[in-house]
Enzyme design. Structure first.
Site, short mmCIF file in Angstrom:
data_model
loop_
_atom_site.label_atom_id
_atom_site.label_comp_id
_atom_site.label_asym_id
_atom_site.label_seq_id
_atom_site.Cartn_x
_atom_site.Cartn_y
_atom_site.Cartn_z
N SER A 5 38.21 28.25 44.04
CA SER A 5 38.34 28.80 42.69
C SER A 5 37.12 29.62 42.29
O SER A 5 36.80 30.63 42.91
CB SER A 5 38.61 27.65 41.71
N ASP A 36 38.88 34.79 37.95
CA ASP A 36 38.00 34.05 38.84
C ASP A 36 38.43 34.30 40.28
O ASP A 36 39.34 35.08 40.54
CB ASP A 36 37.97 32.56 38.49
N ASP A 78 40.11 32.81 42.58
CA ASP A 78 41.48 32.60 43.07
C ASP A 78 42.54 33.04 42.09
O ASP A 78 43.74 32.86 42.33
CB ASP A 78 41.70 31.14 43.48
N ASP A 121 43.45 32.11 38.98
CA ASP A 121 44.20 31.26 38.04
C ASP A 121 43.53 31.18 36.67
O ASP A 121 44.07 30.59 35.75
CB ASP A 121 44.44 29.86 38.61
#
Length: 449
Positions: free
Chosen positions: A104, A243, A245, A247
């Site tokens: 993440s 961010d 990733d 999400d």
């Protein structure tokens, strides 16, 4: 449910090469997942594997693939894609599970594994427990004729872009918008610029040149000041930052003021209420600013708090029949559009709301007054954080702090579950009251430690 050995609230995460974040463990993890899915499904399972742009993703992708194929599972390799894209593709491609290799918003030297069910939702506790149990069993390779196969999926980007476009009205356009887009050198780097340009926006792109080591490095939603400066430099209407990733999403307004998840939740709640789209209760977390709670109350919009973590926000929404929730960090859930937190889809929902309400993010937030909030991490020399929080003198200090800010804010303690730390948070409509109350409460925690 018994304590988890490997899984946290959002999969498995840590420093690459240390503990479970190693190639040999991930090989066994893939094998365990394949065996569990075969047992549950009663047939050869299909598993999707996606990843972000950090360099260790290549190693873990290969390890997962080998473990799954050895267990008799077929694999589709998606490559670098946002985490929510894997959730969507797992469902639409009729896979039995989806796996994302990502840490993440963490730096490149961390990585992790998170799972999605066949429905594109976070894996349930029972299945995670079964995988943990299977990890303690020996690695198993099926007979040669039952080995799985692995292929690369070539049309994943197009499928996901069309899914994102379908989350807004058919006539939706961004021809009015000049924006700065920060992709954090992460999983949205090749998708988000294409999508927003296809919708008509003039896009200035930063953080879209991943090299395996620069993910989240000075860019993205954890470095929003960089986005804010670029918005001012280019005279953009707003900026959007994801961010690593994809999400999470945060923004900056036309003056470069940072716009967090609480702000975006307010924009969506107010717009959805006006359009009749809002259903059920809006869900935030313990960290959601008291000012947002008050602003929603003024609009007669019901609001509740869940524990920190998008898993808990999702659970509260499902249980309460709501569709809108989120965290201050930028995890937003629009459950009538996506099964999980999706930065791109959430950004589109905000832009659609702005298109209806005058195009100005700053003006859309003019009626929201957040209160000063601060958190102090008190590190403990000894003793468990939970025991410190429950100590009589600490509880007395907490009650006094809550009385001091009653009707004007909140005071609460959060013991860390992973380190010897108690997080002390106070917010109030007056900065001096907030700071004085925080000093007294954190001092009581230090004295007890």
């Amino acid at each position: 449910m018994s304590a988890r050995k490997y899984f946290g609230t959002d999969g498995i995460r840590g420093r690459v090469g240390q503990g479970v974040i190693s190639a040999d463990f991930v090989l066994r993890l893939g094998n365990a997942l394949g065996r569990v899915l075969t047992q549950i499904r009663g047939k050869r399972p299909l598993v999707l594997i996606g990843k972000d742009t950090r360099i260790s993703g290549y190693m873990f992708e290969a390890a997962l693939e080998a473990g799954l194929v050895a267990a008799g599972a077929d694999v589709q390799l998606i490559g670098p894609m946002p985490t929510p894209a894997i959730a969507f593709l797992t469902s639409t491609l009729r896979a039995d599970a989806g796996v994302v290799i990502s840490a993440s918003h963490n730096p490149h030297y961390d990585n992790g594994i998170k799972f999605f069910s066949a429905e594109g939702e976070k894996l349930d506790d029972a299945t995670e427990a079964a995988i943990e149990a299977a990890l303690d069993a020996p690695f198993h390779t099926v007979e040669s004729e039952r080995l799985g196969k692995a292929i690369r999926t070539r049309d994943a980007i197009g499928r996901y872009i069309e899914f994102c476009k379908a989350s807004v009205a058919r006539g939706f356009t961004l021809k009015w918008l000049k924006m700065v887009l920060d992709c954090a050198h992460g999983a949205t780097y090749h998708i988000a610029p294409m999508l927003f340009r296809e919708l008509g926006a003039e896009v200035v792109v930063i953080g879209a040149a991943p090299d395996g080591l620069n993910i989240n490095a000075g860019v993205g939603s954890t470095h929003i000041d960089n986005l804010a400066a670029k918005v001012r430099e280019y005279g953009a209407h707003l900026g959007i930052a994801f961010d690593g990733d994809g999400d999470r999403v945060l923004m900056a307004d036309d003056q470069g003021n940072p716009v967090d998840g609480d702000d975006l939740l307010y924009v969506l709640a107010r717009s959805w209420q006006a359009s009749g789209r809002l259903t059920g209760t809006v869900v935030g977390t313990l960290m959601t600013n008291y000012g947002l709670e008050q602003a929603l109350a003024a609009l007669n919009i019901p609001f509740q708090r869940a524990k920190v973590g998008d898993r808990y926000v999702h659970q509260a929404l499902v249980e309460g029949g709501g569709t809108l929730g989120g965290e201050t960090s930028g995890h937003l859930l629009c459950l009538d559009r996506a099964t999980t937190g999706d930065g791109i889809v959430s950004a589109l929902q905000v832009l659609e709301a702005l298109g209806r309400d005058g195009h100005s993010l700053r003006k859309a937030l003019s009626s929201l007054s957040k209160v000063p909030q601060k958190t102090v991490n008190v590190r403990l020399d000894g003793g468990a954080a939970k025991a410190i929080v429950e100590a009589a003198n600490v509880q007395q200090a907490l009650q006094q702090a809550q009385a001091a800010v009653q009707g004007r804010g909140r005071a609460f303690l959060r013991p860390s579950g992973t380190e010897p730390v108690v997080r002390v948070t106070v917010e109030a409509d007056d900065a001096r009251l907030m700071q004085d109350t925080l000093d007294r409460l954190s001092g009581a925690v230090r004295d007890a430690a």
